[in-house]
Design a protein around this motif. Structure first.
Motif, PDB file in Angstrom:
ATOM      1  N   GLU A 394       0.812  -1.226   0.000  1.00  0.00           N
ATOM      2  CA  GLU A 394       0.000   0.000   0.000  1.00  0.00           C
ATOM      3  C   GLU A 394       0.842   1.271   0.000  1.00  0.00           C
ATOM      4  O   GLU A 394       0.362   2.332  -0.417  1.00  0.00           O
ATOM      5  CB  GLU A 394      -0.929   0.009   1.217  1.00  0.00           C
ATOM      6  N   ILE A 395       2.090   1.214   0.485  1.00  0.00           N
ATOM      7  CA  ILE A 395       2.870   2.452   0.612  1.00  0.00           C
ATOM      8  C   ILE A 395       4.042   2.529  -0.351  1.00  0.00           C
ATOM      9  O   ILE A 395       4.697   3.576  -0.443  1.00  0.00           O
ATOM     10  CB  ILE A 395       3.400   2.632   2.051  1.00  0.00           C
ATOM     11  N   SER A 397       4.574   3.037  -3.395  1.00  0.00           N
ATOM     12  CA  SER A 397       4.636   4.111  -4.396  1.00  0.00           C
ATOM     13  C   SER A 397       4.582   5.498  -3.769  1.00  0.00           C
ATOM     14  O   SER A 397       4.591   6.506  -4.477  1.00  0.00           O
ATOM     15  CB  SER A 397       3.484   3.962  -5.404  1.00  0.00           C
ATOM     16  N   GLU A 398       4.534   5.560  -2.426  1.00  0.00           N
ATOM     17  CA  GLU A 398       4.467   6.838  -1.709  1.00  0.00           C
ATOM     18  C   GLU A 398       5.857   7.246  -1.213  1.00  0.00           C
ATOM     19  O   GLU A 398       6.790   6.446  -1.192  1.00  0.00           O
ATOM     20  CB  GLU A 398       3.518   6.727  -0.501  1.00  0.00           C
ATOM     21  N   ASP A 399       5.977   8.502  -0.804  1.00  0.00           N
ATOM     22  CA  ASP A 399       7.161   8.952  -0.077  1.00  0.00           C
ATOM     23  C   ASP A 399       6.912   8.608   1.385  1.00  0.00           C
ATOM     24  O   ASP A 399       6.308   9.358   2.123  1.00  0.00           O
ATOM     25  CB  ASP A 399       7.356  10.460  -0.260  1.00  0.00           C
ATOM     26  N   TRP A 400       7.391   7.433   1.806  1.00  0.00           N
ATOM     27  CA  TRP A 400       6.979   6.850   3.079  1.00  0.00           C
ATOM     28  C   TRP A 400       8.104   6.903   4.113  1.00  0.00           C
ATOM     29  O   TRP A 400       9.284   7.045   3.788  1.00  0.00           O
ATOM     30  CB  TRP A 400       6.537   5.394   2.886  1.00  0.00           C
ATOM     31  N   ARG A 452       5.265  13.522   3.765  1.00  0.00           N
ATOM     32  CA  ARG A 452       5.556  12.084   3.764  1.00  0.00           C
ATOM     33  C   ARG A 452       4.448  11.297   4.449  1.00  0.00           C
ATOM     34  O   ARG A 452       3.782  11.795   5.347  1.00  0.00           O
ATOM     35  CB  ARG A 452       6.880  11.818   4.482  1.00  0.00           C
ATOM     36  N   ILE A 453       4.299  10.037   4.032  1.00  0.00           N
ATOM     37  CA  ILE A 453       3.359   9.118   4.666  1.00  0.00           C
ATOM     38  C   ILE A 453       4.085   8.401   5.800  1.00  0.00           C
ATOM     39  O   ILE A 453       5.030   7.648   5.569  1.00  0.00           O
ATOM     40  CB  ILE A 453       2.808   8.087   3.655  1.00  0.00           C
ATOM     41  N   LEU A 553      -5.235   4.439   5.172  1.00  0.00           N
ATOM     42  CA  LEU A 553      -4.264   5.318   4.522  1.00  0.00           C
ATOM     43  C   LEU A 553      -4.930   6.459   3.777  1.00  0.00           C
ATOM     44  O   LEU A 553      -4.347   7.538   3.622  1.00  0.00           O
ATOM     45  CB  LEU A 553      -3.376   4.504   3.580  1.00  0.00           C
ATOM     46  N   THR A 554      -6.158   6.266   3.326  1.00  0.00           N
ATOM     47  CA  THR A 554      -6.902   7.361   2.703  1.00  0.00           C
ATOM     48  C   THR A 554      -7.067   8.507   3.692  1.00  0.00           C
ATOM     49  O   THR A 554      -6.903   9.691   3.343  1.00  0.00           O
ATOM     50  CB  THR A 554      -8.286   6.872   2.223  1.00  0.00           C
ATOM     51  N   LYS A 557      -3.621  10.246   4.356  1.00  0.00           N
ATOM     52  CA  LYS A 557      -3.268  11.162   3.270  1.00  0.00           C
ATOM     53  C   LYS A 557      -4.066  12.452   3.339  1.00  0.00           C
ATOM     54  O   LYS A 557      -3.641  13.485   2.796  1.00  0.00           O
ATOM     55  CB  LYS A 557      -3.502  10.469   1.920  1.00  0.00           C
TER      56      LYS A 557
END
Length: 571
Positions: A394-395, A397-400, A452-453, A553-554, A557
């Motif tokens: 789930e993360i 592809s994010e800046d995690w 960031r996530i 996570l929605t 964000k």
């Protein structure tokens, strides 16, 4: 006092409100307009200090904390010890009524002391109790400088209530000294040259890093050095020092790698002896060296510069061949240039074969880890391998940023693609329970302005120590996903009880007593909702985990905290 704090660029002041610093509190919110520093309301002093520790790991500078005299400092002591062991700067202010004739009856007496910092002096770097506003200005800057000089650590100023509350007398106002630009200590040039020569000519050099990388530059320089040498790197995880999926990362086969090494360079190692030895206490305590007799060992770091005698966080002594006193990250550029000067074209060509073999070994290791993570994929309780795989999916592809890892196993650091210094923030330092939730929140607070996530895999037993952290997360709208690794036990301690019961041949029937969190089971989702945080759980079906992560996570964000209570296997 507030003008001085503004000069230190403190973004926040984490507090649990208290009468002993009411003068400072009022000035922060009115004279300072509650901006830089901004009040961060906490429901326990340990939470406030742990938030500051997590924040500093991401932001690279302190967060201010105000504590209530003697009693607040006692609450905060565990978190300060964690930060001291973890080499993290925390800027602590406490209130005190020094003049006994000015104390009101009752509370002000039991919340004051002649020397309140004595409570924690063994595990802070420096403290002072200024006698004037001018001394406060000078001590405040001195404290900041000391906290931020490696090895970093907590500092404390005790503020007299009269000094906080009374108007400034006379025509001359106190002046505020300049905050110096700090340069970190670099290892001696001659010693660095000697280390470079050993590395360049080694058959099988190994780099081991622990609390080294504070910035992306530190991480990038370590990658450049490793690629120049085509050597193995072991990242012990005090910080994120080296990309997890890099072909030269051999963290999870450290002992096999170290057995081959003829030169080992330790960068800010917290436990050099433990790095080079195996230790087992399952039946009797046994130890053995895992390195070659002719291995050359080198230490680069600041750990020996500041040591206190009472608390034994410095670990067992290891007699290295070369000890370079200098900050690991700050010394890397000089070491890198020195190695370059030692590596001619022939030598660079010769080490390529070593790098190819290490790359093959890394690929096999990652494939083996992925296979292990898939075992029991549909099991209930949910396996930790699937928990981490679903979260990564789930993360990825994010800046995690993984701001807390209560698993204590290899999955996130072994299987996730960690490329940034903020990918993983390390452990508590002192391994004190209760750090996980507030430490993660402090790191998430620092990550917030960067977009960031932030995610944390949160232990259930650890969360019970500092549940009130969730209210601060909701109140200040700090985006963070807590995934509770709920194995309904203090599993590490249950394992110790299993060992002792086995050693004494008394059977395993009673190892659950005093180690499990059942009867009743804790409903973390309900508790989190009561504290204002979106929550789901308990989640027992592995097929429900992925969709629940998406929903949570929605919200993260959108700028909100969320919690998932996941019933998991033991570890």
């Amino acid at each position: 006092m507030v003008d001085v704090l503004k000069g230190l660029n403190l973004e926040y002041l984490a507090i649990n409100p208290a009468s002993c610093f009411r003068g400072l509190h009022e000035s922060v919110v009115n004279h300072g307009n509650n901006q830089a520093p901004e009040i961060l309301t906490c429901v326990h002093e340990e939470i406030a200090c742990a938030i500051a520790q997590g924040y500093a790991k991401i932001e690279g500078r302190p967060l201010g904390v105000a504590l209530h005299g003697t009693v607040g400092l006692q609450h905060a002591a565990m978190a300060l010890y964690n930060a001291y062991c973890d080499k993290i700067p925390i800027y602590v202010l406490i209130g005190n009524m020094v003049d006994a004739t000015k104390r009101g009856p009752g509370i002000e007496w039991v919340h004051s002391a002649q020397d309140p910092a004595a409570l924690v002096r063994d595990f802070i770097k420096w403290d002072d109790q200024p006698g004037s506003l001018q001394q406060f200005a000078e001590s405040a800057l001195r404290a900041y400088k000391i906290a931020m000089t490696p090895p970093m650590g907590p500092v404390l100023l005790s503020l007299d209530a009269e000094l906080q509350e009374n108007p400034i007398e006379g025509p001359q106002r106190p002046w505020i000294p300049k905050l110096p630009q700090l340069r970190y200590p670099v290892g001696d040039a001659g010693a660095v040259s000697e280390v470079a020569k050993l590395l360049a000519n080694a058959e099988f050099p190994v780099l081991v890093a622990d609390r080294m990388a504070r910035t992306q530059g530190g991480m990038d320089r370590l990658v450049e050095l490793a690629e120049l040498l085509q050597c193995a790197v072991i990242d012990q995880g005090g910080r994120t020092n080296f990309p997890s999926q890099h072909a030269l990362n051999h963290t999870f086969r450290a002992k096999d790698i170290l057995r081959q090494a003829d030169v080992v360079v330790g960068l800010e190692l917290g436990d050099y002896w433990g790095t080079l030895h195996s230790f087992n206490d399952r039946i009797v305590r046994r130890e053995a060296s895992i390195t070659r007799p002719d291995v050359k060992t080198i230490s680069i770091g600041t750990g020996d510069i500041f040591i206190k005698s009472n608390y034994q966080d410095f670990q067992r002594f290891e007699g290295v061949d070369v000890s370079v006193m200098g900050d690991g990250e700050a010394t890397l550029p000089a070491l890198l240039e020195a190695v370059k000067s030692q590596m001619n074209a022939d030598r660079r060509s010769a080490v390529q074969g070593r790098g190819s073999k290490l790359g093959d070994g890394h690929a096999k290791l990652i494939e083996a880890l992925r296979s292990r993570a898939a075992i029991g994929w549909d099991a209930s309780p949910i396996t930790t391998g699937r928990l981490c795989a679903e979260l990564w999916n789930e993360i990825r592809s994010e800046d995690w940023s993984l701001v807390g890892n209560g698993l204590g196993n290899i999955w996130p650091r072994g299987l996730w693609d960690s490329r940034k210094f903020y990918s993983f923030t390390g452990s508590s330092g002192g391994i004190g329970m209760g750090y996980g939730a507030p430490g993660a929140l402090g790191a998430a607070l620092a990550n917030r302005k960067h977009g960031r996530i932030s995610v944390a895999i949160q232990g259930d037993g650890d969360l019970m120590y500092t549940l009130g952290t969730l209210w601060t997360a909701a109140h200040h709208r700090i985006p963070l996903l807590y995934v509770v690794h709920n194995n309904r036990a203090y599993n590490q301690e249950r394992m110790h009880l299993q060992v002792m019961s086995g050693r004494r041949m008394r059977g395993l029937d009673n190892v659950h007593i005093g180690t499990t969190l059942i009867d009743p089971d804790i409903d973390f989702a309900t508790v989190a909702k009561g504290l204002g945080v979106y929550a789901e759980g308990p989640i027992t079906d592995s097929k429900e985990l992925g969709p629940a992560l998406k929903r949570a996570l929605t919200l993260v964000k959108r700028g909100e905290p969320a919690l998932l209570d996941v019933i998991t296997e033991a570890r």
